[in-house]
Motif scaffolding. Structure first.
Motif, short mmCIF file in Angstrom:
data_model
loop_
_atom_site.label_atom_id
_atom_site.label_comp_id
_atom_site.label_asym_id
_atom_site.label_seq_id
_atom_site.Cartn_x
_atom_site.Cartn_y
_atom_site.Cartn_z
N ARG A 71 0.83 -1.21 0.00
CA ARG A 71 0.00 0.00 0.00
C ARG A 71 0.86 1.26 0.00
O ARG A 71 0.49 2.26 -0.62
CB ARG A 71 -0.95 -0.03 1.20
N HIS A 72 1.98 1.21 0.68
CA HIS A 72 2.88 2.37 0.67
C HIS A 72 3.42 2.61 -0.74
O HIS A 72 3.53 3.75 -1.19
CB HIS A 72 4.01 2.16 1.66
N THR A 73 3.73 1.52 -1.43
CA THR A 73 4.18 1.64 -2.81
C THR A 73 3.07 2.21 -3.68
O THR A 73 3.32 3.02 -4.58
CB THR A 73 4.63 0.28 -3.36
N ALA A 74 1.83 1.82 -3.41
CA ALA A 74 0.69 2.34 -4.17
C ALA A 74 0.56 3.84 -4.01
O ALA A 74 0.16 4.55 -4.94
CB ALA A 74 -0.60 1.64 -3.74
N SER A 75 0.91 4.36 -2.84
CA SER A 75 0.87 5.81 -2.64
C SER A 75 1.89 6.50 -3.54
O SER A 75 1.65 7.59 -4.06
CB SER A 75 1.09 6.18 -1.17
N HIS A 76 3.03 5.85 -3.76
CA HIS A 76 4.04 6.39 -4.67
C HIS A 76 3.58 6.29 -6.12
O HIS A 76 3.87 7.18 -6.93
CB HIS A 76 5.36 5.64 -4.50
N VAL A 77 2.87 5.22 -6.45
CA VAL A 77 2.30 5.09 -7.80
C VAL A 77 1.32 6.24 -8.05
O VAL A 77 1.31 6.85 -9.11
CB VAL A 77 1.60 3.74 -7.97
N MET A 78 0.50 6.55 -7.04
CA MET A 78 -0.45 7.65 -7.17
C MET A 78 0.30 8.98 -7.36
O MET A 78 -0.06 9.79 -8.22
CB MET A 78 -1.36 7.74 -5.95
N ALA A 79 1.35 9.19 -6.58
CA ALA A 79 2.13 10.43 -6.70
C ALA A 79 2.77 10.53 -8.09
O ALA A 79 2.79 11.61 -8.69
CB ALA A 79 3.19 10.48 -5.61
N GLN A 80 3.27 9.42 -8.61
CA GLN A 80 3.86 9.43 -9.94
C GLN A 80 2.82 9.79 -10.99
O GLN A 80 3.08 10.58 -11.90
CB GLN A 80 4.48 8.07 -10.26
N ALA A 81 1.62 9.21 -10.86
CA ALA A 81 0.54 9.52 -11.80
C ALA A 81 0.15 10.99 -11.72
O ALA A 81 -0.07 11.65 -12.75
CB ALA A 81 -0.67 8.63 -11.50
N VAL A 82 0.06 11.52 -10.51
CA VAL A 82 -0.27 12.93 -10.33
C VAL A 82 0.79 13.81 -10.99
O VAL A 82 0.47 14.80 -11.65
CB VAL A 82 -0.40 13.27 -8.82
N LYS A 83 2.06 13.44 -10.82
CA LYS A 83 3.15 14.22 -11.41
C LYS A 83 3.08 14.21 -12.93
O LYS A 83 3.42 15.20 -13.58
CB LYS A 83 4.50 13.66 -10.93
N HIS A 84 2.64 13.09 -13.51
CA HIS A 84 2.48 13.02 -14.96
C HIS A 84 1.40 13.99 -15.43
O HIS A 84 1.55 14.66 -16.46
CB HIS A 84 2.08 11.60 -15.39
N LEU A 85 0.30 14.05 -14.67
CA LEU A 85 -0.84 14.88 -15.06
C LEU A 85 -0.64 16.34 -14.67
O LEU A 85 -1.11 17.25 -15.39
CB LEU A 85 -2.11 14.34 -14.41
N TYR A 86 0.03 16.55 -13.56
CA TYR A 86 0.24 17.91 -13.03
C TYR A 86 1.72 18.08 -12.70
O TYR A 86 2.14 17.89 -11.55
CB TYR A 86 -0.62 18.15 -11.79
N PRO A 87 2.54 18.42 -13.68
CA PRO A 87 3.99 18.49 -13.49
C PRO A 87 4.44 19.42 -12.36
O PRO A 87 5.53 19.23 -11.80
CB PRO A 87 4.50 18.99 -14.85
N ASN A 88 3.63 20.40 -12.01
CA ASN A 88 4.00 21.33 -10.96
C ASN A 88 3.50 20.91 -9.58
O ASN A 88 3.68 21.65 -8.60
CB ASN A 88 3.46 22.73 -11.29
N ALA A 89 2.90 19.74 -9.50
CA ALA A 89 2.40 19.24 -8.21
C ALA A 89 3.56 19.07 -7.22
O ALA A 89 4.67 18.71 -7.61
CB ALA A 89 1.67 17.93 -8.40
N LYS A 90 3.26 19.32 -5.94
CA LYS A 90 4.24 19.14 -4.87
C LYS A 90 3.63 18.24 -3.80
O LYS A 90 2.41 18.22 -3.61
CB LYS A 90 4.66 20.49 -4.30
N PHE A 91 4.51 17.53 -3.08
CA PHE A 91 4.03 16.47 -2.20
C PHE A 91 4.56 16.60 -0.78
O PHE A 91 5.73 16.91 -0.56
CB PHE A 91 4.45 15.11 -2.76
N TRP A 92 3.70 16.33 0.18
CA TRP A 92 4.08 16.34 1.59
C TRP A 92 4.39 14.91 2.01
O TRP A 92 5.49 14.42 1.79
CB TRP A 92 2.96 16.98 2.41
#
Length: 226
Positions: A71-92
């Motif tokens: 599940r922790h890896t899945a959170s990184h998959v989600m972050a990677q997908a978000v970065k693809h769609l929103y290149p300026n996204a930032k993560f906490w």
């Protein structure tokens, strides 16, 4: 080097071995579903190298701690997908919680809604289908500050870390600051679903601005997800 397995059997190796390589030596099937290792009671990454006698349990998603790594890896998959769609996204932060996982994200002026969630899920499926191997790197604090220099949230996290104890994980075109552990590749996270989203204050402080928190679940099989 003697490795005592969960069933009490002992394997001997003449050289240092990573947890995943030991799993492959035991069974290719086990290696395919391995999520993490447990060495002398401590959960470690699959890439951790064992150099001395120890007790080893290969964790799969059937184990609570193995499922947490998935599940922790899945959170990184989600972050990677978000970065693809929103290149300026930032993560906490993107931790595992009892019911699944979440990630706190700053999407700037973009408001998360059902359409945004659907788009992120679609991109996550692409990331999972690619099945990129996940690699762990140990870096210095100076390297971490340079790597994440454009993300004030990561810089805040790095500020509280000790030099010599910082790791990042690479999966394809995405790199994230993280202690781990993580599974071997993104394909293992394919049975996921984003379930809700909400606004949250950064660090839980009402004096700070609002970030978007996206929650998800991930299971080892489609049947369990359903």
């Amino acid at each position: 080097m003697k490795i005592t397995l969960k069933d009490g059997s002992v394997k001997e190796y003449a050289q240092a071995m990573s947890v995943i390589d030991i799993a492959k030596d035991l069974s290719e099937g086990l290696a395919r579903v391995a999520c993490a290792g447990e060495v002398n009671g401590e959960v470690v990454d699959l890439r951790a190298v064992l150099e001395q006698d120890c007790e080893l349990n290969i964790l799969t998603a059937k184990d609570e701690k193995g499922l947490a790594a998935l599940r922790h890896t899945a959170s990184h998959v989600m972050a990677q997908a978000v970065k693809h769609l929103y290149p300026n996204a930032k993560f906490w932060v993107g931790p595992v919680v009892k019911e699944g996982f979440y990630y706190d994200i700053d999407l700037g002026d973009t408001a998360v809604n059902d359409d945004v969630i659907a788009a992120i899920e679609k991109e996550m499926k692409k990331v999972c289908k690619e099945g990129k191997k996940i690699y762990r790197r140990e870096i210095s604090k100076a390297e971490a500050l340079e790597l994440f220099k454009d993300d004030e949230y990561k810089l805040d996290l790095i500020d509280g870390l000790e030099d010599g104890n910082i790791s990042v994980y690479d999966q394809g075109d995405f790199t994230d600051l993280c202690r781990g552990p993580h599974v071997d590749n993104t394909k293992l996270c394919k049975n996921f679903k984003l379930i809700k989203y909400s606004g949250v204050y950064w660090k839980g402080d009402a004096n700070n601005h609002v970030m978007q928190r996206i929650y998800g679940v991930c299971f080892p099989t489609a049947e369990e997800l359903e």
